[in-house]
Design a protein around this motif. Structure first.
Motif, short mmCIF file in Angstrom:
data_model
loop_
_atom_site.label_atom_id
_atom_site.label_comp_id
_atom_site.label_asym_id
_atom_site.label_seq_id
_atom_site.Cartn_x
_atom_site.Cartn_y
_atom_site.Cartn_z
N PRO A 110 -75.45 2.16 34.23
CA PRO A 110 -74.92 2.81 35.44
C PRO A 110 -73.97 3.96 35.13
N CYS A 141 -73.12 -4.55 33.67
CA CYS A 141 -74.50 -4.44 34.18
C CYS A 141 -75.45 -5.38 33.44
N PRO A 142 -76.18 -6.21 34.18
CA PRO A 142 -77.11 -7.14 33.54
C PRO A 142 -78.25 -6.42 32.81
N ALA A 143 -78.64 -5.27 33.35
CA ALA A 143 -79.74 -4.54 32.71
C ALA A 143 -79.28 -3.95 31.38
N LEU A 200 -81.39 1.37 31.36
CA LEU A 200 -80.50 1.65 32.48
C LEU A 200 -79.05 1.38 32.10
N VAL A 249 -75.79 1.55 43.57
CA VAL A 249 -77.00 0.94 44.12
C VAL A 249 -77.67 1.86 45.13
N ILE A 306 -79.58 4.50 43.36
CA ILE A 306 -80.83 4.02 42.76
C ILE A 306 -81.88 3.76 43.84
N CYS A 346 -83.08 -1.82 37.85
CA CYS A 346 -81.87 -2.26 38.55
C CYS A 346 -82.15 -3.48 39.44
N THR A 347 -81.24 -4.46 39.38
CA THR A 347 -81.40 -5.64 40.22
C THR A 347 -80.58 -5.53 41.51
N THR A 348 -79.97 -4.39 41.73
CA THR A 348 -79.09 -4.13 42.89
C THR A 348 -77.97 -5.17 43.00
N CYS A 349 -77.48 -5.64 41.86
CA CYS A 349 -76.55 -6.78 41.87
C CYS A 349 -75.12 -6.39 42.24
N ARG A 350 -74.79 -5.10 42.20
CA ARG A 350 -73.44 -4.61 42.47
C ARG A 350 -72.40 -5.03 41.44
N ASN A 351 -72.82 -5.53 40.30
CA ASN A 351 -71.86 -5.78 39.22
C ASN A 351 -71.15 -4.48 38.88
N CYS A 352 -71.90 -3.38 38.87
CA CYS A 352 -71.33 -2.08 38.53
C CYS A 352 -70.33 -1.63 39.59
S1 SF4 Z 1 -76.66 -2.91 40.49
FE1 SF4 Z 1 -75.50 -1.86 38.90
S2 SF4 Z 1 -74.95 -3.49 37.50
FE2 SF4 Z 1 -76.58 -4.29 38.76
S3 SF4 Z 1 -78.47 -3.86 37.62
FE3 SF4 Z 1 -78.14 -2.14 39.02
S4 SF4 Z 1 -77.02 -0.67 37.80
FE4 SF4 Z 1 -76.83 -2.60 36.72
#
Ligand code: SF4
Ligand code: SF4
Lengths: 257, 696
Positions: B299, B288-290, B297, B394, B397, B377-383
């Protein structure tokens, strides 16, 4: 507490003004609550939330103003009144004199403990209507406030004075106008937007107000509407500092003469 | 007598354990049922495929090779071990019992022995990873439960060999090293102890094994090991549709008082199932970038905090004790709440009982999850991409954001301003919508407006960044030039274009999003748009995967897809040599959301002289630039900056150019390069700009 908010609908501040047939065109324009009036609405709702009471928003203007009033209702105002009829649209809603006469009459009808308004509107920018209403009603007013406390009957307002702060006390009833910094207006929630759609909007006419049409005739007239001339391109002076200063001085002299 | 006691004891213990197990699992099932029904389940084939790939195939687990192999041994070993369990049980009652497998008897025995041995190794390796290697992702959640799992698995596996070894001695047989090597070794080592002692030890280890198995069975659904039960259903019941698609809200009901999720039971059941499926493996937080830049945050903790809250809420609502045996866990908060809830019900029906505990629970938003976390959250879906059980963070959130925005009107002031600007002028800055077509100045002839041209094949949807942002205007112009060069007939909407609504939707303003979607689709229909190309992955994603629900029928392309196609067709010929070392940054919405990894790389490879350098995290592991999910318009004061973290990764490859294919990424990375004071040596460019230079 009975709070009255004077509200005007204006162009969105980002709209570009177009002149058509010598007049400002309203075609395809987005309208908003005059930003300063929005602070007034917000403050009124906060006072209501703290002390109880009722918030009435009132506007004079064309039917499109309904959307601004509905936004105020969605923010939390209880009642909305629009003064509108053919005779008023015929004189394009007059001038500050006209508006203050009408609004003062509305205030007498609804009754009030406190009147709030924006300190000016972003379109005509005269900053006159609200103080005139106070005069008409023979109550004190404090303009361009940035802070407010109300305890019982006592009103303590703050305003910016060239970087310093003035604290002014008054007692109800009083009229206050809002300056930027007074608060951060809320974002209406969806259930409130839905509810606001269903609240009644009261339309009052000059006749309803038993106003003599002659006495509200505008005292000023718009002679002409035109856009500011386009800004000429700037110039950057070049050369040594001395020669730049000399050139600048010469240019300024030429401007004055 | 002793035998009868032995039998009765075993039956009693087993029945009690089964009762506890069923109670625990059913309780969690009931808690999950508190949620709202999910979307209708239609695509059965995809679901079955998912189960094959992600459960049986353990696909996600192999992203971490070492842990993947370890887990596969335990996963498959578990099934093989289960196959031998009945035999083992019967051995306790029927002397020397073996499955009547005929010629396969010996093979079965060999398989069991090795399986147990390998599982034992796998458990030791797992222990090593957590406590010796101290793998970062396994350090975020420290509790004794993980250690209990290792201990239980060690006892369960390691006890098999003495059982079988002492059995051999008890039966007076010789150790069979060929087919039972490990238990044979035990039998050989203890061969001198005599049958009586061997019999006693046989039963001792048999009981140790059985008690360990039964206790573990009761323990599993009450711990992170619950994934052994819930993950299968979690994968199968996942919400349908493209990755990361958000379910829409129905605004028809004018009396609705509540939108999004403000209480745990407002989540859908598949979402609540996510919570009990979480393995606490930390993979999500690790990516997670955050979390990686020091924000609160995380996840994984989002999942576990929501889970624990659900357990408490469930206890209050249903009065069921989630922790069993209840007497042993009487001190847990959820059990106390369940008892208090029972007392409360009796009191309500007139009994005079004292309610021992306040039934008040922490607030979902504010106490369980803070607004700060929700907006980070950047909603990046890395998680989501990393999660072995396919949890969807996502959506959770965004549901919380929806509640904040729509129901409570509570959000950072910059977010409210952004919404207002989009609402009024169709772009996030609130710049006049009549200035939207200005980016075309000087190239009006090659980028005609829809109503200026007879026919066009593609609508080039420029987007707000391409229309107003000085840096991205250059990208929009490069795309227009390339399309023109390739002879593609295209047109733009000019001032009739407005925000796609991606920002609004991901930031929780579903109402504004649906308004924009309806208006945009109307515009597309007016001009009979059949194909849309855009340089913005966010616009691309929402048009392609979300607009169809609202009636869009056009085909949607990202500019990298179309440009690559034009190169393949020979309509664009990158002939000029560019001596550049390029590192390509995968945008989340292009990569993880839409699996477009190759088209941009192929374009770069087609350019003579370009040397491609991959970052340590590339393709589906690519670290977000920090701008998605509305974060572009919010300040980033918590922790360090995400765009810097990503820029540093890019700079590690010693590039001369950092290439992106997304307006947000471009802004974030060029800001990053400036902050690192590297802008003299490293360029940041959109792929279209690089390609344009090579074809000119
Ligand atoms: S989408 Fe997941 S990985 Fe990306 S910022 Fe939000 S919680 Fe972190
Ligand atoms: S949500 Fe998924 S990735 Fe994150 S800790 Fe739980 S199981 Fe692991």
């Amino acid at each position: 507490m009975n709070i009255l908010v004077l509200l005007k609908q204006t162009f969105d501040t980002e709209e570009r003004i177009r002149i058509e047939n010598g007049k400002i065109s309203e075609e395809d324009v987005k309208f908003i609550i005059n930003p300063y009036d929005e602070y007034a609405v917000e403050e009124a709702i906060r006072i209501k939330e703290e002390h109880g009471g009722e918030v009435t928003v009132v506007s004079v203007g064309p039917m499109r103003t309904e959307s601004a009033l509905r936004t105020a209702l969605a923010m939390g105002a209880d009642r909305a009144i629009l003064v509108h009829d053919e005779s008023l649209s015929g004189i394009e809603y007059g001038d500050e004199h006209t508006l203050s006469k009408i609004l003062a009459r509305v205030a007498r009808r609804t009754g009030f403990d406190l009147i709030l308004a924006g300190y000016m509107s972003v379109d005509s920018g005269a900053a006159q209507v609200a103080p005139r209403v106070a005069e008409e009603l023979d109550i004190p007013h404090i303009s361009a406030i940035t802070g407010l406390r109300i305890e019982g009957n006592a009103v303590v307002a703050e305003k910016d004075m060239e970087g310093n702060k003035a604290v002014i006390e008054a007692s109800l009833p009083v009229l206050l106008t809002a300056q930027q910094g007074l608060n951060e207006p809320r974002f209406p929630t969806l259930p409130n937007i839905m509810r606001a759609k269903k609240k009644p909007l009261e339309i009052w006419t000059v006749a309803d107000l038993e106003l003599d049409f002659g006495s509200i005739q505008p005292k000023t007239a718009v002679a002409e509407q035109y856009l500011p001339p386009p800004k000429p391109a700037g110039r950057i002076l070049e050369g040594s500092l001395d020669s730049q200063v000399r050139e600048l001085a010469q240019l300024l002299k030429d401007l004055i003469s | 007598m002793l035998f009868a006691l032995h039998t009765i004891a075993f039956v009693a213990v087993t029945v009690y354990a089964l009762y506890l197990f069923v109670h625990v699992v059913y309780t969690r099932y009931v808690f999950v049922r508190l949620g709202k029904p999910g979307e209708p389940k239609t695509d059965l084939r995809r679901r079955l495929r998912d189960v094959l790939v992600y459960v049986a195939g353990q696909r996600k687990l192999f992203k971490d090779r070492k842990s993947g192999v370890m887990h596969a041994f335990l996963f498959y070993g578990f099934f093989i071990l289960q196959a031998g369990l009945i035999e083992l049980i019967l051995k306790g009652f029927i002397r020397g019992y073996r499955y009547p497998l005929g010629p396969l008897e010996n093979t079965f025995s060999l398989m069991q022995q090795w399986t147990v041995f390998l599982m034992l190794l796998a458990v030791f390796y797992a222990f090593y990873r957590r406590y010796v290697e101290k793998l970062r992702r396994l350090q975020w959640k420290r509790d004794v439960k993980a250690a209990v799992v290792y201990a239980a698995l060690i006892v369960i596996t390691a006890s098999v060999f003495p059982i079988l070894g002492f059995e051999t001695i008890m039966l007076g047989e010789n150790p069979d090293f060929a087919h039972a090597p490990f238990s044979g070794a035990v039998a050989a080592a203890f061969s001198g102890i005599g049958t009586q002692a061997a019999t006693a030890l046989f039963y001792l280890f048999w009981w140790i094994h059985m008690l360990a198995v039964l206790s573990f069975m009761v323990f599993v659904p009450q711990s992170k090991q619950a994934h052994e039960i819930f993950a299968l259903f979690n994968v199968f019941l996942r919400k349908p549709g493209p990755k990361g698609r958000l379910p829409s809200i129905d605004f028809e009901d004018e009396n609705a008082e509540q939108f999004g999720v403000g209480r745990i039971e407002d989540f859908s059941r598949p979402q609540l199932l996510n919570l009990y499926s979480c393995v606490e493996c930390g993979r999500c937080t690790d990516m997670c970038p955050a979390a990686g830049t020091g924000k609160k945050l995380s996840p994984m903790h989002l999942m576990t905090n929501l889970r624990d809250h659900l357990t408490e809420k469930g206890a209050v609502v249903t009065s069921r004790t989630p922790w069993m045996p209840a007497f042993a866990f009487a001190g847990t908060r959820a059990n106390r709440l369940a008892l208090a809830s029972r007392a409360n019900a009796r009191k309500a029906s007139g009994d005079t009982v004292a309610v021992p505990e306040s039934l008040e629970l922490p607030k979902l938003i504010g106490d369980v999850v803070s607004e700060q976390e929700i907006w980070a959250c950047t909603t990046c879906r890395n998680c989501e991409d990393a999660c072995p059980v396919l949890n969807e963070h996502v959506g959770i959130i965004v549901d919380l954001r929806r509640h904040l925005v729509l129901t409570e009107g509570s959000m950072p002031a910059e977010m409210a301003r952004t919404f207002q600007n989009i609402e009024r002028q169709g772009n996030p800055w609130g710049i006049s919508r009549n200035d939207r077509a200005k980016w075309r100045e000087g190239i009006e002839d090659i980028a005609p407006l829809v109503h200026e041209t007879e026919e066009f094949e593609y609508l080039f949807f420029v987007g707000s960044m391409g229309s107003y942002d000085n840096r991205n205007i250059k990208v929009a112009r490069a795309v227009a030039r390339l399309l023109h060069k390739a002879g593609v007939k295209f047109a733009v909407l000019g001032n009739e274009e407005q925000s796609s609504g991606d920002t609004a939707r991901r930031a929780g303003n579903e109402y504004l999003f649906q308004q924009l979607a309806a208006e945009n689709i109307e515009t597309f229909k007016t001009y009979n748009v059949k194909k849309i190309v855009t340089a913005c992955p966010h616009t691309y994603n929402t048009f392609k995967n979300e607009y169809p629900e609202f009636g869009l029928e056009a085909e949607v392309f990202h500019h990298t897809e179309l440009l690559y196609q034009l190169i393949r067709e020979g309509r664009l010929k990158p002939v000029r040599e560019l001596r550049e070392r390029v590192t390509y940054h995968d945008s989340c919405y292009l990569g993880r959301y839409n699996d477009i990894y190759d088209a941009p790389r192929e374009i770069l490879k087609a350019i003579p002289g370009v040397e491609l350098a991959e970052m340590s995290r590339n393709r589906e592991k690519s670290l977000c630039c920090g701008a998605g999910g509305g974060r572009m318009w919010l300040e980033e004061k918590e922790g360090t900056r995400i765009n810097l973290a990503r820029t540093e990764m890019a700079l590690e490859t010693k590039p001369s150019t950092i290439c992106s294919a997304c307006p947000y990424c471009l802004t974030m990375l060029s800001d990053g390069v400036k902050a690192k004071e590297m802008e003299d040596r490293v360029q940041t460019r959109d792929i279209a700009e690089i390609l344009l230079e090579a074809v000119e």
